[in-house]
Design a protein around this motif. Structure first.
Motif, PDB file in Angstrom:
ATOM      1  N   PHE A 112      35.898  93.626  40.817  1.00  0.00           N
ATOM      2  CA  PHE A 112      34.440  93.651  40.923  1.00  0.00           C
ATOM      3  C   PHE A 112      33.893  94.883  40.208  1.00  0.00           C
ATOM      4  O   PHE A 112      34.515  95.957  40.226  1.00  0.00           O
ATOM      5  CB  PHE A 112      34.059  93.702  42.404  1.00  0.00           C
ATOM      6  CG  PHE A 112      32.674  93.222  42.723  1.00  0.00           C
ATOM      7  CD1 PHE A 112      32.374  91.874  42.705  1.00  0.00           C
ATOM      8  CD2 PHE A 112      31.666  94.107  43.074  1.00  0.00           C
ATOM      9  CE1 PHE A 112      31.106  91.402  43.026  1.00  0.00           C
ATOM     10  CE2 PHE A 112      30.392  93.661  43.390  1.00  0.00           C
ATOM     11  CZ  PHE A 112      30.117  92.302  43.360  1.00  0.00           C
ATOM     12  N   PRO A 113      32.726  94.797  39.563  1.00  0.00           N
ATOM     13  CA  PRO A 113      32.136  95.983  38.923  1.00  0.00           C
ATOM     14  C   PRO A 113      31.909  97.121  39.919  1.00  0.00           C
ATOM     15  O   PRO A 113      31.733  96.892  41.116  1.00  0.00           O
ATOM     16  CB  PRO A 113      30.804  95.461  38.380  1.00  0.00           C
ATOM     17  CG  PRO A 113      31.023  93.999  38.191  1.00  0.00           C
ATOM     18  CD  PRO A 113      31.929  93.582  39.315  1.00  0.00           C
ATOM     19  N   ARG A 114      31.894  98.355  39.415  1.00  0.00           N
ATOM     20  CA  ARG A 114      31.795  99.537  40.286  1.00  0.00           C
ATOM     21  C   ARG A 114      30.587 100.414  40.003  1.00  0.00           C
ATOM     22  O   ARG A 114      30.399 101.426  40.662  1.00  0.00           O
ATOM     23  CB  ARG A 114      33.030 100.432  40.122  1.00  0.00           C
ATOM     24  CG  ARG A 114      34.357  99.815  40.480  1.00  0.00           C
ATOM     25  CD  ARG A 114      34.427  99.537  41.978  1.00  0.00           C
ATOM     26  NE  ARG A 114      35.792  99.332  42.405  1.00  0.00           N
ATOM     27  CZ  ARG A 114      36.471  98.215  42.199  1.00  0.00           C
ATOM     28  NH1 ARG A 114      35.904  97.226  41.525  1.00  0.00           N
ATOM     29  NH2 ARG A 114      37.712  98.095  42.628  1.00  0.00           N
ATOM     30  N   GLY A 163      35.970 101.744  48.438  1.00  0.00           N
ATOM     31  CA  GLY A 163      37.352 101.525  48.834  1.00  0.00           C
ATOM     32  C   GLY A 163      37.563 100.117  49.367  1.00  0.00           C
ATOM     33  O   GLY A 163      38.606  99.492  49.127  1.00  0.00           O
ATOM     34  N   TRP A 164      36.569  99.618  50.114  1.00  0.00           N
ATOM     35  CA  TRP A 164      36.625  98.223  50.569  1.00  0.00           C
ATOM     36  C   TRP A 164      36.638  97.287  49.373  1.00  0.00           C
ATOM     37  O   TRP A 164      37.381  96.299  49.352  1.00  0.00           O
ATOM     38  CB  TRP A 164      35.429  97.938  51.467  1.00  0.00           C
ATOM     39  CG  TRP A 164      35.361  96.524  51.962  1.00  0.00           C
ATOM     40  CD1 TRP A 164      35.884  96.024  53.119  1.00  0.00           C
ATOM     41  CD2 TRP A 164      34.742  95.408  51.297  1.00  0.00           C
ATOM     42  NE1 TRP A 164      35.630  94.673  53.223  1.00  0.00           N
ATOM     43  CE2 TRP A 164      34.930  94.271  52.115  1.00  0.00           C
ATOM     44  CE3 TRP A 164      34.057  95.265  50.104  1.00  0.00           C
ATOM     45  CZ2 TRP A 164      34.454  93.012  51.763  1.00  0.00           C
ATOM     46  CZ3 TRP A 164      33.575  94.005  49.741  1.00  0.00           C
ATOM     47  CH2 TRP A 164      33.781  92.904  50.570  1.00  0.00           C
ATOM     48  N   VAL A 165      35.813  97.579  48.365  1.00  0.00           N
ATOM     49  CA  VAL A 165      35.788  96.764  47.155  1.00  0.00           C
ATOM     50  C   VAL A 165      37.163  96.778  46.487  1.00  0.00           C
ATOM     51  O   VAL A 165      37.661  95.734  46.037  1.00  0.00           O
ATOM     52  CB  VAL A 165      34.702  97.264  46.181  1.00  0.00           C
ATOM     53  CG1 VAL A 165      34.769  96.514  44.852  1.00  0.00           C
ATOM     54  CG2 VAL A 165      33.321  97.108  46.799  1.00  0.00           C
ATOM     55  N   ASP A 166      37.823  97.940  46.436  1.00  0.00           N
ATOM     56  CA  ASP A 166      39.162  98.026  45.851  1.00  0.00           C
ATOM     57  C   ASP A 166      40.132  97.069  46.533  1.00  0.00           C
ATOM     58  O   ASP A 166      40.993  96.469  45.887  1.00  0.00           O
ATOM     59  CB  ASP A 166      39.704  99.456  45.979  1.00  0.00           C
ATOM     60  CG  ASP A 166      38.997 100.439  45.079  1.00  0.00           C
ATOM     61  OD1 ASP A 166      38.375 100.000  44.090  1.00  0.00           O
ATOM     62  OD2 ASP A 166      39.050 101.652  45.379  1.00  0.00           O
ATOM     63  N   ARG A 167      39.976  96.913  47.836  1.00  0.00           N
ATOM     64  CA  ARG A 167      40.909  96.085  48.612  1.00  0.00           C
ATOM     65  C   ARG A 167      40.543  94.614  48.557  1.00  0.00           C
ATOM     66  O   ARG A 167      41.422  93.761  48.400  1.00  0.00           O
ATOM     67  CB  ARG A 167      40.921  96.579  50.062  1.00  0.00           C
ATOM     68  CG  ARG A 167      41.869  95.812  50.974  1.00  0.00           C
ATOM     69  CD  ARG A 167      42.095  96.576  52.272  1.00  0.00           C
ATOM     70  NE  ARG A 167      40.845  96.788  53.003  1.00  0.00           N
ATOM     71  CZ  ARG A 167      40.375  95.946  53.946  1.00  0.00           C
ATOM     72  NH1 ARG A 167      41.062  94.855  54.247  1.00  0.00           N
ATOM     73  NH2 ARG A 167      39.255  96.219  54.575  1.00  0.00           N
ATOM     74  N   ILE A 200      19.178  93.392  39.333  1.00  0.00           N
ATOM     75  CA  ILE A 200      20.098  94.506  39.581  1.00  0.00           C
ATOM     76  C   ILE A 200      21.538  94.040  39.481  1.00  0.00           C
ATOM     77  O   ILE A 200      22.316  94.521  38.668  1.00  0.00           O
ATOM     78  CB  ILE A 200      19.858  95.148  40.971  1.00  0.00           C
ATOM     79  CG1 ILE A 200      18.468  95.790  41.021  1.00  0.00           C
ATOM     80  CG2 ILE A 200      20.933  96.203  41.266  1.00  0.00           C
ATOM     81  CD1 ILE A 200      18.131  96.437  42.344  1.00  0.00           C
ATOM     82  N   GLY A 201      21.927  93.116  40.335  1.00  0.00           N
ATOM     83  CA  GLY A 201      23.295  92.652  40.364  1.00  0.00           C
ATOM     84  C   GLY A 201      23.716  92.208  41.742  1.00  0.00           C
ATOM     85  O   GLY A 201      23.560  91.048  42.101  1.00  0.00           O
ATOM     86  N   TYR A 202      24.190  93.155  42.563  1.00  0.00           N
ATOM     87  CA  TYR A 202      24.729  92.798  43.873  1.00  0.00           C
ATOM     88  C   TYR A 202      24.530  93.958  44.833  1.00  0.00           C
ATOM     89  O   TYR A 202      24.584  95.124  44.438  1.00  0.00           O
ATOM     90  CB  TYR A 202      26.221  92.493  43.746  1.00  0.00           C
ATOM     91  CG  TYR A 202      26.728  91.436  44.698  1.00  0.00           C
ATOM     92  CD1 TYR A 202      26.623  90.088  44.382  1.00  0.00           C
ATOM     93  CD2 TYR A 202      27.318  91.778  45.908  1.00  0.00           C
ATOM     94  CE1 TYR A 202      27.092  89.102  45.238  1.00  0.00           C
ATOM     95  CE2 TYR A 202      27.795  90.802  46.770  1.00  0.00           C
ATOM     96  CZ  TYR A 202      27.687  89.461  46.430  1.00  0.00           C
ATOM     97  OH  TYR A 202      28.136  88.489  47.285  1.00  0.00           O
ATOM     98  N   ALA A 216      25.019  95.081  37.912  1.00  0.00           N
ATOM     99  CA  ALA A 216      25.787  94.039  37.223  1.00  0.00           C
ATOM    100  C   ALA A 216      24.964  92.759  37.232  1.00  0.00           C
ATOM    101  O   ALA A 216      25.211  91.856  38.037  1.00  0.00           O
ATOM    102  CB  ALA A 216      27.134  93.827  37.899  1.00  0.00           C
ATOM    103  N   PRO A 217      23.960  92.652  36.349  1.00  0.00           N
ATOM    104  CA  PRO A 217      23.075  91.481  36.359  1.00  0.00           C
ATOM    105  C   PRO A 217      23.802  90.148  36.243  1.00  0.00           C
ATOM    106  O   PRO A 217      23.291  89.120  36.702  1.00  0.00           O
ATOM    107  CB  PRO A 217      22.166  91.732  35.149  1.00  0.00           C
ATOM    108  CG  PRO A 217      22.159  93.225  34.992  1.00  0.00           C
ATOM    109  CD  PRO A 217      23.538  93.663  35.364  1.00  0.00           C
TER     110      PRO A 217
END
Length: 379
Positions: free
Chosen positions: A297-299, A288-292, A256-258, A226-227
């Protein structure tokens, strides 16, 4: 060919190269030996990026990180390479950890803000926190482009006259009279040998009768494609992992992004491993942490990498002397950011100065304590 030096350094990772650079600056003759080659994928000092921050709960590390930023900038100017990408960092999680960070950073004269939900959202619109919705932001943080950093340090070492033997495996270190480093191809003599061999340091030192409580672990990092995210601040969650001990860290990566990762190793290290394959279950847990925490946020995962780090019981490094052997190990998952600022720590001990109490081998927080590969980053 020359085989006698003031100092032989075992390991051409960030600790070893930093030590070699500083020792050459002080006029010492230096050789460095590395088993695989500097920056090899099986070593700790590998990969595209590392986080950098002055947000520590100990004033020494705040000062060391500030010094590292100055020195990285100096390497950028000297080599023309882009090494630092500073966008700031948000820290959240355990209140006592955050309070310690604020105290140490302000005590060292650094800038740091305490923010509520609105302030955090303004800095990082993706972030969603549980109560209490508070955190910190400091501007002196972001990303070290580690592949560029390693290339710059290696080029600097070679240009200064350091001799680098790579790939070349050390098979023995012999003490008594002149200290000898025996490799697969040659024998090198030195007044002092610096062991900066990352996860291989423990076995080398044990053969010399030096016991150090080290636990090498294999860490995994995930790069999100996700640039558009490259100007976001980094993040550090303290105590947010499922067991309440670890957490997650991340930072932007130009091109790249993150990058995101857990702050604890997920399995033990094997010294003869030929590669570290991605752990897809860990990647799923991270998403799953990102979901919470960051549901919008991009996946898209572009790359997952694994590399070792080496934990100590208290999360601090080991920089000390035993006879003609100087230890520079136990990076505990947070050493790379300090880069060239690590060199003076080692060079001072090589030149006979007392080791810093924080890094002594006999410090109370290390003596008679155990450490495991899954222990989290504590600093």
């Amino acid at each position: 060919m020359r085989n006698s030096f003031d100092v032989v350094v075992i390991g051409a990772g960030v600790f070893g190269l930093a030590a070699a650079l500083e020792l050459r600056r002080r006029g010492r003759s230096v050789a460095v030996v590395d088993r695989f080659g500097s920056g090899h994928p099986l070593t700790s000092s590998t990969g595209r990026s590392r986080g950098i921050r002055i947000a520590y709960d100990h004033p020494f590390y705040v000062d060391l990180a500030s010094d590292a930023i100055r020195r990285w900038r100096g390497l950028e100017a000297a080599t023309g390479r882009k090494i630092l990408h500073l966008t700031g960092q948000i820290d959240f999680g355990l209140p006592e950890k955050l309070a310690g960070i604020v105290s140490a950073v302000r005590g060292a004269g650094g800038a740091i803000e305490e923010l509520g939900a609105a302030g955090l959202y303004a800095r990082l619109p993706y972030l969603r926190l549980d109560e209490p919705k508070v955190g910190l932001f400091h501007p002196d943080a972001g990303t070290v482009l580690s592949d560029e950093a390693m290339a710059a340090m290696k080029a600097g070492a070679l240009a200064s006259g350091v001799l680098l033997y790579e790939p070349e495996r050390v098979v023995a270190v012999e003490t008594g009279g002149a200290t000898r480093v025996v490799t697969e191809k040659r024998t090198l003599e030195a007044e002092t040998v610096v062991v900066a061999a990352g996860p291989w340091s423990g076995p080398l030192l044990r053969d010399l009768g030096i016991e150090v409580p080290l636990a090498p672990a294999v860490a995994q990092v995930t790069f999100i494609a996700a640039p558009a995210l490259v100007d976001l601040p980094g993040i550090g969650e303290w105590g947010g992992d499922e067991d309440g001990l670890g957490g997650v860290y991340g930072h932007p990566v130009p091109g790249i992004g993150y990058k995101l990762a857990f702050s604890s190793g997920q399995q033990g290290w094997e010294p003869e491993a030929a590669e570290w394959k991605p752990d897809l279950q860990e990647q799923t847990r991270l998403l799953g942490w990102v979901d919470r925490r960051m549901p919008d946020f991009p996946r898209t995962v572009q790359l997952t990498q694994r590399h070792p780090w080496t934990m100590t019981p208290d999360g601090d490094f080991v920089v000390d002397r035993v006879g003609s052997i100087v230890l520079a190990c136990g990076c505990s998952g947070h050493a790379f950011k300090f880069g060239p600022a690590l060199g003076p720590l080692v060079a001072d001990v090589v030149e006979g100065q007392p080791a810093n109490a924080l890094f002594r081998l006999d410090r109370p927080s290390v003596r008679n304590r155990t450490v495991t590969a899954s222990d989290p980053i504590l600093r």
